[in-house]
Scaffold this motif. Structure first.
Motif, PDB file in Angstrom:
ATOM      1  N   UNK A  71       5.578  -5.936 -14.168  1.00  0.00           N
ATOM      2  CA  UNK A  71       6.909  -6.076 -14.486  1.00  0.00           C
ATOM      3  C   UNK A  71       7.653  -5.182 -13.323  1.00  0.00           C
ATOM      4  N   UNK A  72       7.073  -4.112 -13.065  1.00  0.00           N
ATOM      5  CA  UNK A  72       7.464  -3.322 -11.751  1.00  0.00           C
ATOM      6  C   UNK A  72       7.545  -3.849 -10.650  1.00  0.00           C
ATOM      7  N   UNK A  73       6.663  -4.587 -10.322  1.00  0.00           N
ATOM      8  CA  UNK A  73       6.362  -5.209  -8.882  1.00  0.00           C
ATOM      9  C   UNK A  73       7.286  -6.420  -8.860  1.00  0.00           C
ATOM     10  N   UNK A  74       7.689  -7.185  -9.999  1.00  0.00           N
ATOM     11  CA  UNK A  74       8.586  -8.225  -9.976  1.00  0.00           C
ATOM     12  C   UNK A  74      10.066  -7.643  -9.704  1.00  0.00           C
ATOM     13  N   UNK A 105       7.659 -16.432 -12.932  1.00  0.00           N
ATOM     14  CA  UNK A 105       6.728 -17.001 -14.265  1.00  0.00           C
ATOM     15  C   UNK A 105       5.243 -17.320 -14.041  1.00  0.00           C
ATOM     16  N   UNK A 106       5.106 -17.776 -12.964  1.00  0.00           N
ATOM     17  CA  UNK A 106       3.673 -17.736 -12.267  1.00  0.00           C
ATOM     18  C   UNK A 106       2.989 -16.303 -12.287  1.00  0.00           C
ATOM     19  N   UNK A 107       3.779 -15.468 -11.773  1.00  0.00           N
ATOM     20  CA  UNK A 107       3.259 -14.204 -11.573  1.00  0.00           C
ATOM     21  C   UNK A 107       3.012 -13.525 -13.068  1.00  0.00           C
ATOM     22  N   UNK A 108       3.922 -13.642 -13.980  1.00  0.00           N
ATOM     23  CA  UNK A 108       3.922 -13.152 -15.464  1.00  0.00           C
ATOM     24  C   UNK A 108       2.668 -13.774 -16.011  1.00  0.00           C
TER      25      UNK A 108
END
Length: 554
Positions: A71-74, A105-108
């Motif tokens: 979440x931080x990186x996003x 969304x893909x990263x999540x």
């Protein structure tokens, strides 16, 4: 916490690919705005005043540190370096580019997170008590049931397009910390005279344009029938709920129109037809879910010795003492405590947290709380399993990172929606009002003397700031293009839930700190020694507050 299996990962990966294609078709003109609207909403994507807003589900408020760091990186790579904790325990990004949302969304999905059903006319994030599994007053840990209901409601084809959005909250403790009486469905875990576990079922609560306290339609529901009974409720709502007017489409309107007794009878009739169906839980189904919520590796600690050391540290450091008093709660395991990290320092929008702070919290959780964090519907964060012997070190680290403000439960622990600074639906700004009130009450000793006092602010009638259930509630309203604020008193989101009453005509933004001060003054002049604000209000009524606030200067 629940760990995704291959099926979970596959279906989430498919959902991301589906939305990526939908976004591509919208951007190249193949999908109209009207066609794209329901698709983006069921993936958590809004179009706000200044930019898109992406809402990420945090089931029953639980996060692990891998998720926190993602979440931080996003926030850093795709947004403006911060995100927001919402009153449904979710995370919101306020500045993503539409083209990059599928990438987010893909990263999540890689860390078992998503925005699916965080918006739209469907069953949304299942919320619960932020101290679940650790609270001394807990009757039953609600988290396994939360997870079972989350899985049942995700992608449920019958309930994907309800008359309106639908929210469920579950509490397993004697004290309701999940506001279950103001949800579409509130579930209270209870035990009967034989020690059997079940649910008290509350239906038809909600805030927004027509605030309603929910009605109990079943005092005891056998726990293994919970999905069948929820399905019966949703079917009655889906069949009879209005679809011609979105302002009258919530289940609370249907329950009031039918009457709670008639609605309950309709649900019972539907339930009898599907009772003991394949949706009936088996003990092994529950055991499978419960297996993900085992206790951490608690140590056997000498609580008396630790408590003595804490008392000495408190005596030597008044700031630490106040933090212990306000931000630290008892734990069911000797030698441990639950710690609330305040996201409400003056000058910061309530609930906002930076990428750097998220990473600091992840580090603290790894070191002090079994790599787990909880979000709260009061827009703070919790480390639920901290050894008391670590509290001083944790406090020092949290203070240096900016989230050790010792104000949990006080007047300055304000619940506040993003308001007109971000939301296209808002009639007025919320964040500047929260800051002005916090500055008015900057003397913490004065604030502590007031005791527990909930102040909630919403920028419009949608009530994302829960103003109807604040002891003091503030609602932004529009008057001929000008921003004004309506004050309400007497709301309560807990066991004795109540809706606030409007004090009188609205005020300008500059007046709000003094208006709140006058309300507080009346409380201080009339309270008895043991009374909190809500107690005094209930005893003396609204009239003394109204007379003081609207008194003309002599």
């Amino acid at each position: 916490m629940y760990i995704y299996d291959k099926y979970d990962h596959d279906i989430l990966s498919q959902r991301v690919a589906q939305f990526r294609d939908q976004t591509r078709r919208y951007l190249d003109g193949s999908l109209s705005e009207a066609e794209f609207l329901p698709l983006r909403l069921q993936n958590g994507l809004y179009v706000q005043r200044l930019a898109p807003m992406l809402r990420i589900n945090v089931p029953y408020g639980m996060l692990n540190t891998t998720q926190l760091r993602r979440l931080a990186r996003i926030a850093r790579d795709y947004d403006k370096g911060y995100c927001h904790v919402s009153t449904r325990q979710n995370i919101q990004y306020n500045w993503p580019d539409l083209e990059q949302v599928p990438d987010i969304l893909a990263e999540l999905a890689e860390v078992e997170m998503h925005g699916t059903q965080s918006s739209g006319n469907c069953i949304r994030n299942i919320t619960s008590d932020q101290f679940a599994g650790t609270a001394p007053d807990e009757v039953v840990d609600p988290r396994p049931y939360c997870e079972i209901i989350r899985q049942w409601s995700s992608f449920h084809p019958e309930f994907a397009f309800l008359p309106r959005k639908f929210k469920i909250a579950i509490s397993g403790s004697e004290l309701d910390r999940a506001a279950i009486q103001v949800h579409d469905i509130g579930l209270q875990l209870v035990t009967d005279n034989n020690g059997e576990i079940g649910f008290k079922v509350i239906v038809g609560g909600g805030l927004g344009r027509t605030p309603v306290i929910g009605s109990v339609i079943r005092e005891f529901l056998p726990r293994l029938e919970v999905l069948n009974y929820l399905e019966a409720i949703l079917r009655v709502y889906n069949l009879h709920g209005r679809r011609d007017n979105k302002f009258k489409a919530r289940i609370k309107i249907l329950v009031r129109a039918m009457g709670a007794d008639v609605f309950a009878e309709a649900v019972e009739q539907e339930w009898q037809q599907i009772k003991e169906s394949p949706s009936t839980l088996r003990d092994e189904d529950f055991d499978n879910a419960k297996a993900f919520f085992t206790e951490p590796a608690y140590e056997t600690l000498n609580d008396d010795a630790v408590q003595t050391a804490l008392e000495q540290q408190s005596a030597d450091n008044r700031a630490f003492s106040k933090w212990l008093e306000r931000n630290v709660r008892p734990h069911k395991v000797a030698g441990y405590a639950a710690v609330t990290l305040s996201l409400k320092p003056t000058g910061i929008a309530p609930g906002d947290i930076t990428d750097g702070q998220l990473e600091v919290i992840a580090d603290l959780a790894d070191q002090y709380s079994f790599s787990e964090v909880r979000t709260t519907h009061e827009q703070n964060m919790v480390l639920a399993d901290v050894k008391k012997s670590d509290l001083f070190a944790l406090w020092e680290a949290a203070r240096s990172a900016g989230f050790a403000t010792p104000n949990i439960g006080t007047l300055t622990d304000i619940i506040c929606c993003p308001g007109g600074d971000f939301c296209s639906l808002a009639n007025a700004k919320s964040i500047p009002i929260a800051e002005a009130i916090q500055r008015q009450f900057s003397d913490l000793d004065y604030v502590y003397d007031l005791g527990d006092l909930d102040l909630n602010i919403s920028g419009c009638m949608n009530a994302c700031g829960h103003h109807h259930v604040g002891h003091i509630g503030i609602l932004g309203v529009d008057k001929k293009g000008q921003e004004f604020y309506q004050v309400m008193l007497g709301g309560n989101a807990g066991n004795n839930a109540s809706l606030a009453k409007v004090l009188g005509p609205a005020f300008g933004a500059d007046d709000m700190p003094q208006v709140v001060q006058k309300v507080v003054d009346v409380f201080l002049e009339n309270r008895t020694e043991e009374e909190l604000f809500i107690d005094t209000y209930q005893r003396i009524g609204i009239t003394p507050f109204k007379e003081r606030v609207y008194a003309k200067a002599s």
